[in-house]
Design a protein around this motif. Structure first.
Motif, PDB file in Angstrom:
ATOM      1  N   UNK A 147      40.167  33.881  65.831  1.00 14.30           N
ATOM      2  CA  UNK A 147      39.942  35.153  66.426  1.00 14.30           C
ATOM      3  C   UNK A 147      40.787  36.107  65.750  1.00 14.30           C
ATOM      4  N   UNK A 148      40.201  37.243  64.943  1.00 20.07           N
ATOM      5  CA  UNK A 148      41.137  37.878  64.476  1.00 20.07           C
ATOM      6  C   UNK A 148      40.750  39.500  64.920  1.00 20.07           C
ATOM      7  N   UNK A 149      41.717  40.189  65.311  1.00 21.74           N
ATOM      8  CA  UNK A 149      41.397  41.490  65.643  1.00 21.74           C
ATOM      9  C   UNK A 149      42.414  42.599  64.578  1.00 21.74           C
ATOM     10  N   UNK A 150      41.729  43.446  64.070  1.00 26.62           N
ATOM     11  CA  UNK A 150      42.395  44.154  62.988  1.00 26.62           C
ATOM     12  C   UNK A 150      41.900  45.770  63.153  1.00 26.62           C
ATOM     13  N   UNK A 151      42.961  46.648  62.639  1.00 21.92           N
ATOM     14  CA  UNK A 151      42.707  47.877  62.868  1.00 21.92           C
ATOM     15  C   UNK A 151      41.556  48.472  62.029  1.00 21.92           C
ATOM     16  N   UNK A 152      40.801  49.207  62.531  1.00 18.79           N
ATOM     17  CA  UNK A 152      39.449  49.737  61.475  1.00 18.79           C
ATOM     18  C   UNK A 152      40.052  50.631  60.452  1.00 18.79           C
ATOM     19  N   UNK A 153      41.168  51.307  60.837  1.00 18.12           N
ATOM     20  CA  UNK A 153      41.593  52.034  59.324  1.00 18.12           C
ATOM     21  C   UNK A 153      42.267  51.168  58.365  1.00 18.12           C
ATOM     22  N   UNK A 154      42.813  50.139  58.848  1.00 17.57           N
ATOM     23  CA  UNK A 154      43.690  49.032  58.105  1.00 17.57           C
ATOM     24  C   UNK A 154      42.477  48.343  57.285  1.00 17.57           C
ATOM     25  N   UNK A 155      41.284  47.928  58.063  1.00 18.91           N
ATOM     26  CA  UNK A 155      40.266  47.172  57.341  1.00 18.91           C
ATOM     27  C   UNK A 155      39.550  48.099  56.280  1.00 18.91           C
ATOM     28  N   UNK A 156      39.470  49.435  56.433  1.00 17.83           N
ATOM     29  CA  UNK A 156      38.778  50.278  55.425  1.00 17.83           C
ATOM     30  C   UNK A 156      39.742  50.424  54.270  1.00 17.83           C
ATOM     31  N   UNK A 157      40.950  50.494  54.508  1.00 18.60           N
ATOM     32  CA  UNK A 157      42.156  50.540  53.507  1.00 18.60           C
ATOM     33  C   UNK A 157      41.801  49.277  52.632  1.00 18.60           C
ATOM     34  N   UNK A 158      41.839  48.102  53.194  1.00 15.48           N
ATOM     35  CA  UNK A 158      41.843  46.884  52.531  1.00 15.48           C
ATOM     36  C   UNK A 158      40.683  46.562  51.790  1.00 15.48           C
ATOM     37  N   UNK A 159      39.527  47.007  52.290  1.00 17.00           N
ATOM     38  CA  UNK A 159      38.020  47.207  51.750  1.00 17.00           C
ATOM     39  C   UNK A 159      38.185  47.922  50.644  1.00 17.00           C
ATOM     40  N   UNK A 160      38.737  49.164  50.615  1.00 16.36           N
ATOM     41  CA  UNK A 160      38.721  50.071  49.495  1.00 16.36           C
ATOM     42  C   UNK A 160      39.653  49.445  48.306  1.00 16.36           C
ATOM     43  N   UNK A 161      40.920  48.870  48.791  1.00 19.96           N
ATOM     44  CA  UNK A 161      41.686  48.203  47.716  1.00 19.96           C
ATOM     45  C   UNK A 161      40.952  47.148  47.180  1.00 19.96           C
ATOM     46  N   UNK A 162      40.371  46.356  47.838  1.00 17.09           N
ATOM     47  CA  UNK A 162      39.555  45.019  47.184  1.00 17.09           C
ATOM     48  C   UNK A 162      38.507  45.612  46.094  1.00 17.09           C
ATOM     49  N   UNK A 163      37.677  46.686  46.637  1.00 19.34           N
ATOM     50  CA  UNK A 163      36.554  47.403  45.818  1.00 19.34           C
ATOM     51  C   UNK A 163      37.322  47.669  44.409  1.00 19.34           C
ATOM     52  N   UNK A 164      38.337  48.531  44.511  1.00 15.81           N
ATOM     53  CA  UNK A 164      39.085  49.085  43.409  1.00 15.81           C
ATOM     54  C   UNK A 164      39.579  47.969  42.567  1.00 15.81           C
ATOM     55  N   UNK A 165      40.017  47.020  42.950  1.00 10.96           N
ATOM     56  CA  UNK A 165      40.712  45.655  42.186  1.00 10.96           C
ATOM     57  C   UNK A 165      39.428  45.170  41.569  1.00 10.96           C
ATOM     58  N   UNK A 166      38.284  44.876  42.172  1.00 15.82           N
ATOM     59  CA  UNK A 166      37.300  44.174  41.772  1.00 15.82           C
ATOM     60  C   UNK A 166      36.613  44.911  40.650  1.00 15.82           C
ATOM     61  N   UNK A 167      36.723  46.239  40.910  1.00 12.21           N
ATOM     62  CA  UNK A 167      36.150  47.098  39.810  1.00 12.21           C
ATOM     63  C   UNK A 167      36.953  46.803  38.275  1.00 12.21           C
ATOM     64  N   UNK A 168      38.210  47.049  38.685  1.00 15.16           N
ATOM     65  CA  UNK A 168      38.867  47.143  37.461  1.00 15.16           C
ATOM     66  C   UNK A 168      39.010  45.607  36.618  1.00 15.16           C
ATOM     67  N   UNK A 169      38.776  44.556  37.483  1.00 17.62           N
ATOM     68  CA  UNK A 169      38.765  43.220  36.968  1.00 17.62           C
ATOM     69  C   UNK A 169      37.520  43.013  36.294  1.00 17.62           C
TER      70      UNK A 169
END
Length: 392
Positions: free
Chosen positions: A35-57
């Motif tokens: 079970x993992x509980x995470x802040x919505x803001x942190x999740x969005x920041x992580x998701x955006x970071x993953x998207x940017x890293x994936x794009x540049x990769x």
């Protein structure tokens, strides 16, 4: 424009984060027994970071895949640029008259992959100017069998090379191929064909080509007149026309052509050659009555017809106007010898030699002495003629 888009994106993200901060939501991820509980803001920041890293990769991987093709294309473009620069260098050097440099630059352009057959034609023309005919033919063969434009350059160059080497038939063959390929009314080709016909001695064709070029304003009237005069003069000198044709040609010739002493001499010699001495004598007489010419008067003595007495009378009338003309005195001596007027012939020939001694006058005196059965005198005259011939 891209800067504005990124700026708007950052402002939008800032607004979204501000709104999210006012709404303290969270995200629950459930995967039994985890079970993992995470802040919505942190999740969005992580998701955006993953998207940017994936794009540049992905961009980096695609760039790595495309890198070899890019390098090859870059090398090809660089080679084409060098080849084009070499071709321009060859053109500049050729028109500056630096043929050795032009040949080298054209060959370098071909080695660098410049596909234009202009390089082979430039190299061929440069080698021709350097009189390197074997290299010239090799370069010229490289431009054969290409497009119509290249074929035109090839055949024009081939015709020029043949003319420069005094091979008019080869030049005419190349120009015929050019005409059969559909290239007609080409001013440069007409000028080359005019030269070829002149070298080949086809004077009727020369007259036709001159008319064509004059109609196209490719030749001024004075140059055209000179070529026509040369063509007519060469037709006369060829001794291939019979007397009636010669007289018709003379009758139809322009007046400025008839006024030239060399033309009068040529038509007279041609008529004498064809046996029409009377017409030759009349033409020479008319010209001498209009304008005296010391060279033409000598030809008057060769127009021996059945009216030698009339010729002597005419020559004696001229002698009153030109008493010191050695040529006229020589002619009178010959005519008197022909008429067996020995004494007058002797006097005229001696008078001619007293003004200007000549081989012809001494030779005629030798023949006169033989007629008078004076072999010793004849020998002396012939000896004097030989001394003059030897420059003594």
């Amino acid at each position: 424009m891209k800067f504005l888009v990124w700026l708007l994106g950052l402002f939008s993200l800032a607004v979204a984060l501000k709104l999210a901060a006012q709404n303290p939501g969270y995200l629950l991820l459930l995967y039994p027994p985890y079970r993992l509980e995470i802040s919505l803001i942190l999740f969005l920041i992580l998701l955006l970071t993953l998207f940017i890293m994936g794009y540049f990769t992905v961009r980096l991987v695609l760039s790595a895949i495309r890198l070899p093709a890019y390098i090859r294309q870059s090398r090809i473009e660089r080679s084409h640029s060098k080849a084009h620069a070499a071709m321009m260098e060859a053109l500049n050097a050729f028109f500056e008259g630096r043929y050795a440099l032009a040949e080298k630059a054209a060959v370098r352009a071909m080695k660098l992959g410049e596909n234009s057959s202009l390089n082979s034609v430039i190299a061929a023309r440069s080698a021709h100017e350097l009189r390197e005919f074997s290299r010239r033919d090799t370069y010229l063969a490289a431009s054969d069998g290409k497009s119509t434009e290249i074929s035109t350059m090839h055949l024009m160059a081939q015709a020029k090379f043949s003319l420069d080497q005094h091979q008019p038939q080869a030049a005419l063959h190349a120009l015929t191929e050019l005409r059969n390929s559909g290239v007609k009314g080409h001013t440069g080709a007409l000028l080359l064909e005019l030269r070829a016909q002149q070298q080949a001695g086809n004077w009727d064709a020369v007259l036709d080509m001159t008319n064509q070029l004059e109609k196209q304003d490719a030749m001024d009237s004075s140059a055209a007149m000179q070529i026509r005069q040369q063509a007519l003069l060469e037709k006369i000198r060829a001794h291939t026309l019979d007397a009636p044709t010669l007289l018709a040609l003379w009758k139809n010739s322009p007046q400025e052509f008839k006024r030239l002493p060399k033309v009068v001499a040529a038509i007279a010699r041609a008529l004498i050659y064809q046996g029409d001495c009377r017409s030759a004598r009349q033409i020479v007489t008319d010209k001498l009555n209009q304008e005296w010419d010391r060279d033409l008067v000598l030809l008057y003595g060769d127009c021996l017809a059945d009216e030698t007495v009339c010729q002597i009378e005419q020559a004696e009338r001229w002698l009153k106007q030109h008493p010191d003309d050695a040529g006229l005195l020589l002619v009178l001596g010959k005519l008197c010898l022909q008429q067996k007027l020995w004494s007058k012939a002797q006097n005229y020939l001696d008078a001619s030699n007293s003004i200007t001694p000549s081989i012809d006058a001494y030779t005629t005196l030798g023949h006169l002495a033989e007629k008078l059965q004076q072999p010793d005198e004849a020998f002396k005259y012939f000896q004097k003629a030989m001394s003059l011939a030897q420059g003594k």
